[in-house]
Enzyme design. Structure first.
Site, mmCIF file in Angstrom:
data_model
loop_
_atom_site.group_PDB
_atom_site.id
_atom_site.type_symbol
_atom_site.label_atom_id
_atom_site.label_comp_id
_atom_site.label_asym_id
_atom_site.label_seq_id
_atom_site.Cartn_x
_atom_site.Cartn_y
_atom_site.Cartn_z
ATOM 1 N N ALA A 1 83.690 20.388 126.535
ATOM 2 C CA ALA A 1 84.428 19.182 125.912
ATOM 3 C C ALA A 1 83.603 18.588 124.912
ATOM 4 O O ALA A 1 84.254 18.306 123.682
ATOM 5 C CB ALA A 1 84.673 18.158 127.085
ATOM 6 N N GLN A 2 82.260 18.636 124.829
ATOM 7 C CA GLN A 2 81.510 18.292 123.790
ATOM 8 C C GLN A 2 81.612 18.883 122.459
ATOM 9 O O GLN A 2 81.900 18.215 121.436
ATOM 10 C CB GLN A 2 79.888 18.304 124.212
ATOM 11 C CG GLN A 2 78.809 17.607 123.392
ATOM 12 C CD GLN A 2 77.633 17.834 123.814
ATOM 13 O OE1 GLN A 2 76.578 17.310 123.389
ATOM 14 N NE2 GLN A 2 77.302 18.579 124.997
ATOM 15 N N ASN B 1 102.745 18.639 123.416
ATOM 16 C CA ASN B 1 101.998 19.087 124.725
ATOM 17 C C ASN B 1 103.186 19.105 125.766
ATOM 18 O O ASN B 1 103.961 18.481 125.796
ATOM 19 C CB ASN B 1 101.015 17.703 124.938
ATOM 20 C CG ASN B 1 99.964 18.043 125.926
ATOM 21 O OD1 ASN B 1 99.080 19.006 125.815
ATOM 22 N ND2 ASN B 1 99.861 17.112 126.905
ATOM 23 N N ASP C 1 88.656 25.196 123.542
ATOM 24 C CA ASP C 1 88.424 26.383 124.330
ATOM 25 C C ASP C 1 89.068 27.835 123.703
ATOM 26 O O ASP C 1 88.557 28.885 124.190
ATOM 27 C CB ASP C 1 88.947 26.097 125.820
ATOM 28 C CG ASP C 1 88.136 25.086 126.393
ATOM 29 O OD1 ASP C 1 87.280 24.760 126.069
ATOM 30 O OD2 ASP C 1 88.802 24.666 127.568
ATOM 31 N N ALA D 1 96.913 18.676 123.944
ATOM 32 C CA ALA D 1 96.607 17.560 123.791
ATOM 33 C C ALA D 1 95.408 17.360 124.535
ATOM 34 O O ALA D 1 95.165 16.410 125.390
ATOM 35 C CB ALA D 1 97.666 16.326 124.149
ATOM 36 N N GLU E 1 79.456 20.875 140.022
ATOM 37 C CA GLU E 1 80.142 19.619 140.193
ATOM 38 C C GLU E 1 81.050 19.458 141.221
ATOM 39 O O GLU E 1 81.118 18.245 141.859
ATOM 40 C CB GLU E 1 80.629 19.080 138.643
ATOM 41 C CG GLU E 1 79.612 19.124 137.522
ATOM 42 C CD GLU E 1 80.032 18.229 136.533
ATOM 43 O OE1 GLU E 1 81.222 18.226 136.236
ATOM 44 O OE2 GLU E 1 79.281 17.495 135.922
ATOM 45 N N LYS F 1 75.417 10.474 132.679
ATOM 46 C CA LYS F 1 76.680 11.154 132.718
ATOM 47 C C LYS F 1 77.882 10.371 132.577
ATOM 48 O O LYS F 1 78.780 10.488 131.883
ATOM 49 C CB LYS F 1 76.617 11.740 134.121
ATOM 50 C CG LYS F 1 78.026 12.744 134.352
ATOM 51 C CD LYS F 1 77.970 14.019 133.659
ATOM 52 C CE LYS F 1 79.094 14.862 134.076
ATOM 53 N NZ LYS F 1 79.162 16.100 133.399
ATOM 54 N N TYR G 1 90.921 17.738 124.852
ATOM 55 C CA TYR G 1 90.044 17.311 124.214
ATOM 56 C C TYR G 1 90.260 17.387 122.546
ATOM 57 O O TYR G 1 90.222 16.604 121.701
ATOM 58 C CB TYR G 1 88.580 17.760 124.529
ATOM 59 C CG TYR G 1 88.520 17.114 125.839
ATOM 60 C CD1 TYR G 1 87.889 15.879 126.054
ATOM 61 C CD2 TYR G 1 88.389 18.082 126.917
ATOM 62 C CE1 TYR G 1 87.668 15.472 127.264
ATOM 63 C CE2 TYR G 1 87.671 17.747 128.115
ATOM 64 C CZ TYR G 1 87.565 16.411 128.291
ATOM 65 O OH TYR G 1 87.165 15.704 129.635
#
Lengths: 407, 407
Positions: A318-319, A37, A301, A11, A171, A381, A13
């Site tokens: 993620a996009q 999940n 991924d 579960a 980040e 962002k 993205y």
């Protein structure tokens, strides 16, 4: 006619968005949809570094699966996938009975990749899950709390090494730079005693970003106390810190906290289950199906997709995972409805990439080639983050978990 | 005429109240008053257990010395006392120049007393200072954060042993019982997996309280998940937990957190400086002066005073330390004004003892022999706490640091 069993593994993205898309697209009589999940929550892996730094509570990062899944349409099973048996169209779970599927969606996400560097697995932390990041947060806190209790002060308690100056590393450093003054205040520690050191083996930070953006990020982080060691490889991680080498000069950096943020790979269950994969990533067909298995889709991924323009794989972002979920759900609906001819090829639509440098600073590229810096980038962002929440759970989810502190 | 130097060592209850009393009593031309303390804050040691459990932030427990001391009347030196040389009327400090005094007040407080039990010093935590309690708080948190990161779950990460069922032990257990459900929530842990075990060598908990009060406390804590092992001695503390014995049966309790709350003694600097003392406590004269040193007063936990009624020493409580400060300041003023004949004997006025069992429960004895339980006792406890703040810094301090959550 028997309704086909659609089983979605993971579960993250890709997985949760596939489930949400399917529950919108398919009628309850068209398929039995099952989502598996290991936790009863979805989490935003792109926000995990904030939980690790302690600048955002992990409950803001995770979303109960039942908040976005309708139990009448999707059956949720909280269990851990042990293995997929694609020949037998079966999934082996840790606790429950094996699951049979007619269609499978693999969205098992990423793992940390340590490239065989000695000691990293044992002594370094990695930013991979809600469990891992709240441990990093608390580990840093306990080190700061310990410091003033010792007669012989150990500066390494206040040293944090971040391995990797890629997207996650940078980040995370941005959040740490915000968090350190708060920690110093909380534990009566002189800010000057704290070291945050970023070690990157590549010749530059943030590969893929242009030089102006990279310099902006590094300068802004350096001004806030981050030390960079670029072109410096971690040779070994020990209980006392790390050993690095640059131009054949070997140095030990003593640090109570080492966070490895330099490598990810696809879930190792993928290889273990017999799919041909590179570091857990399967080179999928354009319609996102696994080669040789027409009923198995792979998203996120664990899927490897080549960007034909530069002949290199798209990064596992993620996009892209979210966009894959759109194509995957549409293709699944087509198959279930017997319209195999309508299968679409996945075409990513990269809207831009913004890298945050703390809660009020960021930099990146959007709308093709437009560069953004500072507050403007930071707002962009947050809008990107909120847009995903909108897609996943509508306005109520944006209000509950969104980043609404724009200024 | 030269103004005499009055040096006060320690800003605990006895020291800081002596300073505050003197700044009210004496004119600026009557004496040079110097207060020495290793931190720039006073802390309420009777609230420390709340900081250790994490139910009260340590900033609520401490009070900046400058908030209650007037710099025009009292000179504050932030330094650590290394030794007193009573023959030379000098105090040796860790960083600064030696201090000469005409009058000295020793209010150096307590230390943890481990009675030579093997491993306690190395592996157990103790509730002795702001630094120590925020470490306990964070240590418990990091253990809970660790738990779900391990494949083979280690239950000892969720086991907290409290050594001692005296006043501090019981009050700490009360706070822990409140805190555990919050921690379980924060780290996704089943409450049933958490163990809080209190081990007490004496045949009863809370010596000095009558049986009804002891049973009330133990029953209420047991209902909230605390296990008691009374009449059980800790033989050894190890990195893995403790080894106890009862009726010659030896048992190991695995625990990642052991908090020793069973013994205190006076500051060891007192003995080191040549004063005759038992466990750091000097049997003072009725006027609170040290035998043989007419210019040295001792207040608080380093002073031993016999309760003639039962021929046993008064316990080293905050209540007595605060009352000693009144007598000490009055006697100092008398000496400074050359009125040695007006020296008063210290007469404690025990108004009662209330033991808290968490934020909304308590029990104790007040006004002689009146027993209180539950909410009533809890409110009384908070009133006692606020009364001290009033005495120390007036209304503004009560508003800033007081316990105003009565219900």
């Amino acid at each position: 006619m028997k309704r086909p069993n659609v089983v979605i593994l993971g579960a993250g993205y890709g997985g949760i968005m596939t489930a949400v898309n399917l529950q919108k697209t398919l009628g309850v009589n068209e398929a039995n949809i099952t989502l598996v999940n290991k936790h009863n929550y979805h989490y935003q892996s792109t926000w995990l570094h904030e939980g690790a730094a302690g600048t955002l509570h992990h409950d803001k990062i995770r979303i109960p699966i039942n908040d976005v899944i309708q139990p009448s349409k999707v059956n949720f099973i909280k269990d851990t996938v042990v293995e997929i048996k694609p020949q037998e169209k079966t999934v082996i779970l840790e606790k429950g009975e094996p699951l049979s599927y007619d269609y499978l969606v693999i969205g098992l996400g990423f793992e940390s990749e340590t490239f065989g560097i000695k000691g990293l697995k044992e002594y370094a932390y990695s930013i991979t899950s809600i469990n891992s990041v709240r441990l990093i947060r608390e580990h840093i806190e306990v080190c700061f709390a310990q410091y003033n209790n010792e007669v012989e002060k150990r500066e390494e308690l206040l040293t944090i090494v971040v391995g990797g100056a890629g997207f996650t590393g940078i980040e995370f450093l941005g959040e740490l730079a915000n968090r350190i003054p708060e920690l110093c205040d909380e534990y009566d520690i002189d800010r000057k005693k704290v070291r945050v050191v970023c070690v990157e083996a590549a010749p530059t930070a943030l590969p893929g970003f242009n030089q102006a953006l990279v310099e902006y990020a590094m300068n802004h982080l350096e001004q806030r106390g981050v030390e960079f060691k670029i072109g410096t490889a971690i040779k070994e991680c020990t209980p006392d810190g790390i050993i690095v080498s640059k131009d054949e000069v070997v140095e030990e950096i003593k640090a109570a906290t080492v966070v490895w943020a330099a490598g990810v790979r696809g879930n190792s269950i993928v290889e273990k289950s017999g799919f041909e994969a590179m570091r857990g990533r399967v080179k999928v067909q354009p319609d996102l199906r696994a080669p040789g298995y027409d009923e198995v889709f792979i998203v996120g991924d664990c899927a490897l997709l080549i960007n034909e323009e530069i002949n290199r794989p798209y990064p596992p972002t993620a996009q892209i995972a979210i966009q894959m979920a759109d194509t995957c759900a549409a293709n699944l609906a087509a198959l279930i409805r017997g319209k195999e001819g309508e299968l679409k090829a996945f075409v990513p639509d990269i809207k831009g990439t913004v890298c945050s440098l703390g809660h009020d600073d960021a930099m990146g590229v959007v709308f093709g080639n437009h560069q953004l810096y500072g507050t403007q980038a930071s707002i962009m962002k947050k809008m990107i983050d909120n847009r995903y929440l909108w897609k996943l759970g509508g306005l109520s989810l944006v209000l509950k978990k969104g980043k609404l502190n724009f200024f």
